[in-house]
Design a protein around this motif. Sequence first.
Motif, mmCIF file in Angstrom:
data_model
loop_
_atom_site.group_PDB
_atom_site.id
_atom_site.type_symbol
_atom_site.label_atom_id
_atom_site.label_comp_id
_atom_site.label_asym_id
_atom_site.label_seq_id
_atom_site.Cartn_x
_atom_site.Cartn_y
_atom_site.Cartn_z
ATOM 1 N N MET A 1 -16.771 12.202 -0.165
ATOM 2 C CA MET A 1 -15.476 12.869 -0.169
ATOM 3 C C MET A 1 -14.920 12.888 1.245
ATOM 4 N N ARG A 2 -13.610 12.662 1.327
ATOM 5 C CA ARG A 2 -13.008 12.701 2.658
ATOM 6 C C ARG A 2 -12.342 14.065 2.851
ATOM 7 N N ILE A 3 -12.698 14.716 3.951
ATOM 8 C CA ILE A 3 -12.217 16.081 4.198
ATOM 9 C C ILE A 3 -11.388 16.145 5.471
ATOM 10 N N LEU A 4 -10.242 16.806 5.372
ATOM 11 C CA LEU A 4 -9.440 17.090 6.564
ATOM 12 C C LEU A 4 -9.541 18.593 6.797
ATOM 13 N N ALA A 5 -9.974 19.000 7.997
ATOM 14 C CA ALA A 5 -10.183 20.425 8.261
ATOM 15 C C ALA A 5 -9.321 20.908 9.424
ATOM 16 N N ILE A 6 -8.843 22.136 9.277
ATOM 17 C CA ILE A 6 -7.975 22.752 10.297
ATOM 18 C C ILE A 6 -8.580 24.087 10.730
ATOM 19 N N ALA A 14 -7.900 23.023 16.403
ATOM 20 C CA ALA A 14 -8.807 21.910 16.126
ATOM 21 C C ALA A 14 -8.579 21.304 14.753
ATOM 22 N N LEU A 15 -8.681 19.981 14.723
ATOM 23 C CA LEU A 15 -8.566 19.232 13.465
ATOM 24 C C LEU A 15 -9.749 18.270 13.382
ATOM 25 N N ALA A 16 -10.225 18.030 12.175
ATOM 26 C CA ALA A 16 -11.301 17.045 12.033
ATOM 27 C C ALA A 16 -11.148 16.307 10.717
ATOM 28 N N LEU A 17 -11.569 15.043 10.756
ATOM 29 C CA LEU A 17 -11.592 14.233 9.542
ATOM 30 C C LEU A 17 -13.031 13.793 9.361
ATOM 31 N N LEU A 18 -13.602 14.093 8.216
ATOM 32 C CA LEU A 18 -14.993 13.702 8.011
ATOM 33 C C LEU A 18 -15.249 13.221 6.607
ATOM 34 N N GLU A 19 -16.303 12.443 6.498
ATOM 35 C CA GLU A 19 -16.705 11.894 5.212
ATOM 36 C C GLU A 19 -18.007 12.604 4.856
ATOM 37 N N ALA A 20 -18.038 13.234 3.689
ATOM 38 C CA ALA A 20 -19.241 13.972 3.287
ATOM 39 C C ALA A 20 -19.786 13.393 1.989
ATOM 40 N N THR A 21 -21.089 13.161 1.968
ATOM 41 C CA THR A 21 -21.739 12.632 0.757
ATOM 42 C C THR A 21 -23.094 13.317 0.601
ATOM 43 N N GLY A 22 -23.775 13.045 -0.486
ATOM 44 C CA GLY A 22 -25.173 13.477 -0.637
ATOM 45 C C GLY A 22 -25.383 14.772 -1.387
ATOM 46 N N GLU A 72 -5.253 8.214 12.269
ATOM 47 C CA GLU A 72 -6.622 7.978 11.795
ATOM 48 C C GLU A 72 -6.658 7.955 10.258
ATOM 49 N N ILE A 73 -5.864 8.828 9.646
ATOM 50 C CA ILE A 73 -5.857 8.908 8.175
ATOM 51 C C ILE A 73 -5.279 7.622 7.587
ATOM 52 N N GLY A 74 -4.194 7.137 8.161
ATOM 53 C CA GLY A 74 -3.561 5.909 7.665
ATOM 54 C C GLY A 74 -3.318 6.016 6.176
ATOM 55 N N LYS A 75 -3.872 5.027 5.438
ATOM 56 C CA LYS A 75 -3.650 5.035 3.982
ATOM 57 C C LYS A 75 -4.830 5.650 3.234
ATOM 58 N N LYS A 76 -5.786 6.210 3.976
ATOM 59 C CA LYS A 76 -6.983 6.783 3.331
ATOM 60 C C LYS A 76 -6.624 7.982 2.456
ATOM 61 N N LYS A 77 -7.377 8.112 1.372
ATOM 62 C CA LYS A 77 -7.129 9.229 0.453
ATOM 63 C C LYS A 77 -7.940 10.448 0.904
ATOM 64 N N ILE A 78 -7.302 11.600 0.998
ATOM 65 C CA ILE A 78 -8.019 12.825 1.375
ATOM 66 C C ILE A 78 -8.374 13.573 0.085
ATOM 67 N N ASP A 79 -9.637 13.984 -0.036
ATOM 68 C CA ASP A 79 -10.080 14.693 -1.244
ATOM 69 C C ASP A 79 -10.035 16.204 -1.087
ATOM 70 N N ILE A 80 -10.315 16.669 0.144
ATOM 71 C CA ILE A 80 -10.336 18.120 0.385
ATOM 72 C C ILE A 80 -9.541 18.437 1.648
ATOM 73 N N VAL A 103 0.879 20.710 5.216
ATOM 74 C CA VAL A 103 0.067 19.486 5.139
ATOM 75 C C VAL A 103 -0.312 19.216 3.680
ATOM 76 N N LEU A 104 -0.627 20.283 2.969
ATOM 77 C CA LEU A 104 -1.027 20.149 1.564
ATOM 78 C C LEU A 104 0.066 19.441 0.767
ATOM 79 N N LYS A 105 1.295 19.872 0.954
ATOM 80 C CA LYS A 105 2.429 19.270 0.219
ATOM 81 C C LYS A 105 2.482 17.762 0.489
ATOM 82 N N LYS A 106 2.310 17.403 1.746
ATOM 83 C CA LYS A 106 2.378 16.004 2.145
ATOM 84 C C LYS A 106 1.254 15.191 1.485
ATOM 85 N N LEU A 107 0.029 15.749 1.579
ATOM 86 C CA LEU A 107 -1.131 14.997 1.098
ATOM 87 C C LEU A 107 -1.199 14.923 -0.420
ATOM 88 N N ARG A 108 -0.663 15.948 -1.078
ATOM 89 C CA ARG A 108 -0.717 15.953 -2.558
ATOM 90 C C ARG A 108 0.180 14.880 -3.177
#
Length: 350
Positions: A1-6, A14-22, A72-80, A103-108
């Motif tokens: 899952m790709r997560i964008l955090a604020i 602070a902002l972070a983009l991370l990929e979480a699995t497992g 960094e996000i570009g065309k990537k899909k954000i899940d959370i 941001v939510l409105k934009k990403l949705r």
Amino acid sequence: MRILAIETSCDETALALLEATGGLTSPKFVIQKNIISSQIAIHRPFGGVVPNLAKREHLKNLPILFEEMEKEIGKKKIDILAVTVGPGLEPALWTGVEFSKKVLKKLRVRNPKLEFIGTNHMEGHLYSFLLSQKTVNSKFEILNSKLKKLFPAIALVVSGGHTIILRVDSLTHWKKLGETRDDAVGEAFDKVARVLGLPYPGGPEIEKHARKGNPTFISFPRPMLHSPDYEFSFSGLKTSVLYYMRDNKNANIDDVAASFQAAALDVLVKKTERAVRGFSAQSIFLSGGVAANTALREALSAKAKEFRIPFLAPALMFNTDNASMIGVAAYMSHLRKKNRRITAQAHLSL
Ligand code: KG4
Ligand code: ZN
């Protein structure tokens, strides 16, 4: 899952983009981007964080940081999408929460199923032990076989606003054993630094001076060291330093810093040690801004060695406030199907 955090609970935007699995059995994180805009220089002349200045700076910084993140996000899909809702300074939290709604409105538009998670800042610090194993390509993982062996763990979470000791039974269950009754330990470092004429934030400054001083020069009190609980108190220690400086105008501040640090860390280490023994803990976790203190890391790491158990603390950049830890906590909330009201909650507890 790709997560964008604020994260905007205090004085770091602070902002972070991370990929979480497992999942819960072997969580893995790849931090794709971790950006922080520190406001230290803005608050320094005031000797501490001024809430309304923090709000103003967050409002200014958030769009700038987000623009950088969008590259960094570009065309990537954000899940959370995760945002810190508390605890922290109300005006500062508010800016992050309101910005995240935009941001939510934009990403949705791109992902109507995007999950919006309100995150507890202290859960972020607690889970940041998962960001302790830095491998070559910034992949953080703890293997399942290893993870199970870490529990029960004793976690010490020490920041500018909190001093908490917990027994952690699994990635989803923990029990708070005790916390500070007055000042947080980071707050004590900051206030003592001010008494010594050192700039904000005081923690790193005290540590720097303590390295040159004699930790046994002054025998400062170790509050609640022998109390049969896991509670802390640091305001009396701070006052002792204040009185010492009033009565010893020419004191060597290196010795005072070293003696204060020794007293504060002594209590933290001894209480952690007692909890490890009392609960037959299988590991020690250390996190929060004060965990950046090398003397504390070394002392707890040495204790863990004595007990022959692992010691886990986040990589240095993830001790003080950051959004990657908020992303990690949000992934855990997602797995636990736990969410919070998305509104600023200054006194949210762990
Ligand atoms: O976790 P954090 O960045 O923010 C809060 O959630 O409060 O912690 C900030 C606190 C400050 O009080 C700062 O003085 C302290 O962490 N700190 C340190 C060190 N680096 C930061 N305290 C002792 N030694 C350090 N090296
Ligand atoms: Zn923090």
